[in-house]
Design a protein around this motif. Structure first.
Motif, PDB file in Angstrom:
ATOM      1  N   SER B  94      -3.624  17.310   8.897  1.00 12.11           N
ATOM      2  CA  SER B  94      -4.504  17.547  10.038  1.00 12.11           C
ATOM      3  C   SER B  94      -4.214  18.908  10.638  1.00 12.11           C
ATOM      4  CB  SER B  94      -4.317  16.457  11.105  1.00 12.11           C
ATOM      5  OG  SER B  94      -3.080  16.618  11.760  1.00 12.11           O
ATOM      6  N   LEU B  95      -5.170  19.364  11.435  1.00  6.82           N
ATOM      7  CA  LEU B  95      -4.973  20.605  12.167  1.00  6.82           C
ATOM      8  C   LEU B  95      -3.954  20.396  13.272  1.00  6.82           C
ATOM      9  CD1 LEU B  95      -8.685  21.743  12.501  1.00  6.82           C
ATOM     10  CD2 LEU B  95      -6.892  22.971  11.278  1.00  6.82           C
ATOM     11  N   GLN B  96      -3.309  21.468  13.672  1.00  8.01           N
ATOM     12  CA  GLN B  96      -2.344  21.381  14.765  1.00  8.01           C
ATOM     13  C   GLN B  96      -3.045  21.091  16.085  1.00  8.01           C
ATOM     14  OE1 GLN B  96       1.027  22.063  14.127  1.00  8.01           O
ATOM     15  NE2 GLN B  96       1.585  21.395  16.152  1.00  8.01           N
ATOM     16  N   GLN B  97      -4.148  21.776  16.313  1.00  6.12           N
ATOM     17  CA  GLN B  97      -4.858  21.649  17.569  1.00  6.12           C
ATOM     18  C   GLN B  97      -6.308  21.316  17.294  1.00  6.12           C
ATOM     19  OE1 GLN B  97      -3.452  21.905  20.480  1.00  6.12           O
ATOM     20  NE2 GLN B  97      -1.494  22.857  19.971  1.00  6.12           N
ATOM     21  N   GLY B  98      -6.935  20.728  18.297  1.00  5.57           N
ATOM     22  CA  GLY B  98      -8.364  20.492  18.191  1.00  5.57           C
ATOM     23  C   GLY B  98      -8.716  19.358  17.244  1.00  5.57           C
ATOM     24  N   SER B  99      -9.964  19.062  17.150  1.00  3.83           N
ATOM     25  CA  SER B  99     -10.489  17.982  16.300  1.00  3.83           C
ATOM     26  C   SER B  99      -9.775  16.678  16.555  1.00  3.83           C
ATOM     27  CB  SER B  99     -10.352  18.334  14.805  1.00  3.83           C
ATOM     28  OG  SER B  99     -11.051  19.494  14.507  1.00  3.83           O
ATOM     29  N   LYS B 100      -9.113  16.604  17.727  1.00  6.12           N
ATOM     30  CA  LYS B 100      -8.425  15.382  18.115  1.00  6.12           C
ATOM     31  C   LYS B 100      -7.626  14.785  16.964  1.00  6.12           C
ATOM     32  CE  LYS B 100      -8.810  14.582  22.491  1.00  6.12           C
ATOM     33  NZ  LYS B 100      -7.619  14.431  23.347  1.00  6.12           N
ATOM     34  N   ASN B 101      -6.983  15.640  16.219  1.00  7.84           N
ATOM     35  CA  ASN B 101      -6.047  15.202  15.200  1.00  7.84           C
ATOM     36  C   ASN B 101      -6.640  14.214  14.199  1.00  7.84           C
ATOM     37  OD1 ASN B 101      -3.303  15.518  14.291  1.00  7.84           O
ATOM     38  ND2 ASN B 101      -3.019  13.378  14.731  1.00  7.84           N
ATOM     39  N   ILE B 102      -7.857  14.459  13.748  1.00  5.87           N
ATOM     40  CA  ILE B 102      -8.389  13.635  12.664  1.00  5.87           C
ATOM     41  C   ILE B 102      -7.557  13.934  11.432  1.00  5.87           C
ATOM     42  CG2 ILE B 102     -10.334  13.286  11.107  1.00  5.87           C
ATOM     43  CD1 ILE B 102     -12.155  13.896  13.488  1.00  5.87           C
ATOM     44  N   GLN B 103      -7.004  12.886  10.858  1.00 11.79           N
ATOM     45  CA  GLN B 103      -6.172  13.036   9.675  1.00 11.79           C
ATOM     46  C   GLN B 103      -7.011  12.756   8.434  1.00 11.79           C
ATOM     47  OE1 GLN B 103      -2.432  10.932   9.888  1.00 11.79           O
ATOM     48  NE2 GLN B 103      -2.038  11.648  11.958  1.00 11.79           N
ATOM     49  N   TYR B 104      -6.803  13.573   7.420  1.00 15.34           N
ATOM     50  CA  TYR B 104      -7.504  13.449   6.150  1.00 15.34           C
ATOM     51  C   TYR B 104      -6.497  12.974   5.119  1.00 15.34           C
ATOM     52  CZ  TYR B 104     -11.031  16.193   8.543  1.00 15.34           C
ATOM     53  OH  TYR B 104     -11.960  16.634   9.440  1.00 15.34           O
ATOM     54  N   PHE B 105      -6.869  11.926   4.402  1.00 15.54           N
ATOM     55  CA  PHE B 105      -5.930  11.250   3.522  1.00 15.54           C
ATOM     56  C   PHE B 105      -6.201  11.531   2.050  1.00 15.54           C
ATOM     57  CE2 PHE B 105      -3.426   8.335   6.110  1.00 15.54           C
ATOM     58  CZ  PHE B 105      -4.104   8.380   7.311  1.00 15.54           C
ATOM     59  N   GLY B 106      -5.121  11.498   1.282  1.00 16.09           N
ATOM     60  CA  GLY B 106      -5.238  11.468  -0.158  1.00 16.09           C
ATOM     61  C   GLY B 106      -5.565  10.056  -0.632  1.00 16.09           C
ATOM     62  N   ALA B 107      -5.773   9.919  -1.940  1.00 12.96           N
ATOM     63  CA  ALA B 107      -6.187   8.629  -2.507  1.00 12.96           C
ATOM     64  C   ALA B 107      -5.035   7.640  -2.628  1.00 12.96           C
ATOM     65  CB  ALA B 107      -6.838   8.843  -3.859  1.00 12.96           C
ATOM     66  N   GLY B 108      -3.822   8.118  -2.472  1.00 12.36           N
ATOM     67  CA  GLY B 108      -2.678   7.210  -2.507  1.00 12.36           C
ATOM     68  C   GLY B 108      -1.959   7.183  -3.841  1.00 12.36           C
ATOM     69  N   THR B 109      -0.683   6.846  -3.791  1.00 12.22           N
ATOM     70  CA  THR B 109       0.132   6.622  -4.989  1.00 12.22           C
ATOM     71  C   THR B 109       0.701   5.219  -4.899  1.00 12.22           C
ATOM     72  OG1 THR B 109       0.779   8.947  -5.204  1.00 12.22           O
ATOM     73  CG2 THR B 109       2.184   7.311  -6.283  1.00 12.22           C
ATOM     74  N   ARG B 110       0.364   4.401  -5.880  1.00 11.25           N
ATOM     75  CA  ARG B 110       0.937   3.047  -5.892  1.00 11.25           C
ATOM     76  C   ARG B 110       2.237   3.092  -6.696  1.00 11.25           C
ATOM     77  NH1 ARG B 110      -0.270  -1.621  -4.085  1.00 11.25           N
ATOM     78  NH2 ARG B 110      -2.394  -1.068  -3.532  1.00 11.25           N
ATOM     79  N   LEU B 111       3.327   2.878  -6.008  1.00 13.99           N
ATOM     80  CA  LEU B 111       4.654   2.927  -6.629  1.00 13.99           C
ATOM     81  C   LEU B 111       5.200   1.520  -6.820  1.00 13.99           C
ATOM     82  CD1 LEU B 111       7.271   4.461  -7.482  1.00 13.99           C
ATOM     83  CD2 LEU B 111       7.966   4.350  -5.085  1.00 13.99           C
ATOM     84  N   SER B 112       5.627   1.253  -8.025  1.00 14.34           N
ATOM     85  CA  SER B 112       6.315  -0.011  -8.318  1.00 14.34           C
ATOM     86  C   SER B 112       7.739   0.320  -8.727  1.00 14.34           C
ATOM     87  CB  SER B 112       5.616  -0.766  -9.451  1.00 14.34           C
ATOM     88  OG  SER B 112       4.313  -1.143  -9.072  1.00 14.34           O
ATOM     89  N   VAL B 113       8.701  -0.309  -8.065  1.00 13.10           N
ATOM     90  CA  VAL B 113      10.109  -0.119  -8.405  1.00 13.10           C
ATOM     91  C   VAL B 113      10.627  -1.422  -9.000  1.00 13.10           C
ATOM     92  CG1 VAL B 113      12.397   0.529  -7.568  1.00 13.10           C
ATOM     93  CG2 VAL B 113      10.358   1.517  -6.515  1.00 13.10           C
ATOM     94  N   LEU B 114      11.057  -1.338 -10.257  1.00 11.64           N
ATOM     95  CA  LEU B 114      11.465  -2.554 -10.978  1.00 11.64           C
ATOM     96  C   LEU B 114      12.980  -2.727 -10.995  1.00 11.64           C
ATOM     97  CD1 LEU B 114       9.022  -2.176 -13.991  1.00 11.64           C
ATOM     98  CD2 LEU B 114       8.646  -3.353 -11.828  1.00 11.64           C
TER      99      LEU B 114
END
Lengths: 112, 114
Positions: B94-114
């Motif tokens: 997100s931007l430091q200032q302004g846009s009320k801190n709308i956060q933009y996300f990545g698609a995610g990483t699904r981690l499995s620990v065996l």
């Protein structure tokens, strides 16, 4: 203890009807709230927000209501569409304006 | 369009392995975040960074560390992976200032620990 709570883990609604998703918060010092929507295998995307100086914000089919005395906000989707089926998260922004605290999410299923 | 890219969609690791999750954003955002998403618990903040080489602990930093050597890249490190770190990991910016801190996300990483 969770600061932001979404007490309904899931909600099922018929297409064309209204969907109402609810969120409660504990810290009355926070003054900005957001809703995010998440599809499977994708990251959350911003949907709509509201400042505490308002009690309602509307964007197309989506309206967010804020009841400060009850520390409660709700997201209304009218009319609901099958493409709205997703997990919805409410979040509050901290006073520094740089961190979000998310609720546990509500899975909405809109049936055709 | 803001783009937040996570290097892996799925990872399978063994207990005790060192794991690196990489995230890159292309919008010159000052703030970057790492969350984990678990059913019923929503998104919980692990660490965030508001500038190069700067980091702040989130709600659940134990067992994790981060690195931000360049503005566009924020890495999450599991020094010794454990089974309770099996989760979906999401990066945001997100931007430091302004846009009320709308956060933009990545698609995610699904981690499995065996």
């Amino acid at each position: 203890d969770q600061q932001v709570k979404q007490n309904s883990p899931s909600l099922s609604v018929q297409e064309g009807r209204i969907s109402i998703l609810n969120c409660d918060y504990t810290n009355s010092m926070f003054d900005y709230f957001l809703w995010y929507k998440k599809y499977p295998a994708e990251g959350p995307t911003f949907l709509i927000s509201i400042s505490s100086i308002k009690d309602k914000n509307e964007d197309g089919r989506f309206t967010v209501f804020l009841n400060k005395s009850a520390k409660h906000l709700s997201l209304h989707i009218v009319p609901s569409q099958p493409g709205d089926s997703a997990v919805y998260f409410c979040a509050e922004l901290n006073n520094a304006g740089n961190m979000l605290t998310f609720g546990g999410g509500t899975r909405l299923m809109v049936k055709p | 369009d803001v783009k937040v890219t996570q290097s892996s969609r799925y990872l399978v690791k063994r207990t005790g392995e060192k794991v690196f999750l990489e995230c890159v954003q292309d919008m010159d955002h000052e703030n970057m975040f790492w969350y984990r998403q678990d059913p019923g618990l929503g998104l919980r903040l692990i660490y965030f960074s508001y500038d190069v080489k700067m980091k702040e602990k989130g709600d659940i930093p134990e067992g994790y560390s981060v690195s931000r050597e360049k503005k566009e890249r924020f890495s999450l490190i599991l020094e010794s992976a454990s089974t309770n770190q099996t989760s979906m990991y999401l990066c945001a910016s997100s931007l430091q200032q302004g846009s009320k801190n709308i956060q933009y996300f990545g698609a995610g990483t699904r981690l499995s620990v065996l």
